[in-house]
Design a protein around this motif. Structure first.
Motif, short mmCIF file in Angstrom:
data_model
loop_
_atom_site.label_atom_id
_atom_site.label_comp_id
_atom_site.label_asym_id
_atom_site.label_seq_id
_atom_site.Cartn_x
_atom_site.Cartn_y
_atom_site.Cartn_z
N VAL A 60 -28.83 16.09 16.19
CA VAL A 60 -30.32 15.01 16.99
C VAL A 60 -29.09 13.95 17.38
O VAL A 60 -27.82 13.67 16.69
N PHE A 61 -29.04 13.33 17.61
CA PHE A 61 -28.21 12.26 18.65
C PHE A 61 -28.91 10.57 19.09
O PHE A 61 -28.70 9.83 18.41
N CYS A 62 -30.09 11.10 19.53
CA CYS A 62 -30.63 9.62 19.94
C CYS A 62 -31.84 9.65 18.62
O CYS A 62 -31.73 8.20 18.33
N GLY A 65 -36.28 10.75 20.76
CA GLY A 65 -36.82 11.18 22.31
C GLY A 65 -36.44 11.07 23.46
O GLY A 65 -36.96 11.73 24.47
N ALA A 66 -35.16 10.53 23.27
CA ALA A 66 -34.72 10.07 25.09
C ALA A 66 -33.58 11.15 25.01
O ALA A 66 -33.41 10.96 27.13
N CYS A 67 -33.03 11.44 24.68
CA CYS A 67 -31.40 12.08 24.56
C CYS A 67 -32.13 14.00 24.93
O CYS A 67 -31.32 14.68 25.97
N PHE A 68 -33.05 14.65 24.15
CA PHE A 68 -33.36 16.18 25.11
C PHE A 68 -31.72 16.72 23.78
O PHE A 68 -32.41 17.93 24.41
N ASP A 69 -31.35 16.53 22.91
CA ASP A 69 -30.17 17.10 22.45
C ASP A 69 -30.56 18.09 21.17
O ASP A 69 -29.85 18.95 20.72
N CYS A 70 -31.96 17.82 20.79
CA CYS A 70 -32.48 18.52 19.65
C CYS A 70 -33.75 19.34 20.16
O CYS A 70 -34.18 19.74 19.01
N ARG A 81 -39.24 18.85 21.51
CA ARG A 81 -37.88 17.68 21.29
C ARG A 81 -38.12 17.67 19.05
O ARG A 81 -39.37 17.24 18.97
N CYS A 83 -36.98 15.83 17.17
CA CYS A 83 -36.95 14.16 16.75
C CYS A 83 -38.10 13.78 16.73
O CYS A 83 -39.19 12.99 16.13
#
Ligand code: FES
Length: 102
Positions: A60-62, A65-70, A81, A83
């Motif tokens: 998890v970064f953001c 739902g904005a960064c797509f890291d998860c 996503r 998150c």
């Protein structure tokens, strides 16, 4: 995002907990109804479940739902996503790595 939850026994609003179980790469992971998949993963002690192009761990970064890291795969659906997806009992979650074949 904190992985800590207030235990139901000490929750001032008397929230009830309905347990659920998802599998992550075939391993059962317990959660509580209402948690996101990322929330279940964080609460289980996982901080990363994907690798970026460089091989760096991602989780998890953001958290919004904005960064797509998860990103994870849920059942047949890829690039979910974690998150933003509420965990459902029986979800089959698979971790992803950038560059994997689709
Ligand atoms: S943590 Fe950024 S999209 Fe999920």
């Amino acid at each position: 995002m904190s992985p800590r939850r207030i235990p139901a026994a000490t929750d001032a609003v008397e929230r009830r907990e309905t347990p659920l179980t998802i599998t992550v790469d075939g391993e059962p992971v317990d959660g509580i109804e209402g948690q996101s998949i990322a929330g279940v993963l964080l609460a289980s002690g996982r901080r990363a479940w994907r690798t970026g192009r460089s091989g760096a761990p991602r989780g998890v970064f953001c958290g919004i739902g904005a960064c797509f890291d998860c990103l994870v795969t849920v059942g047949p659906e890829r690039d979910v996503r974690a998150c933003r997806r509420r965990a459902r009992d029986g979800d089959e979650v698979r971790t992803q790595a950038r560059g994997e074949e689709r």
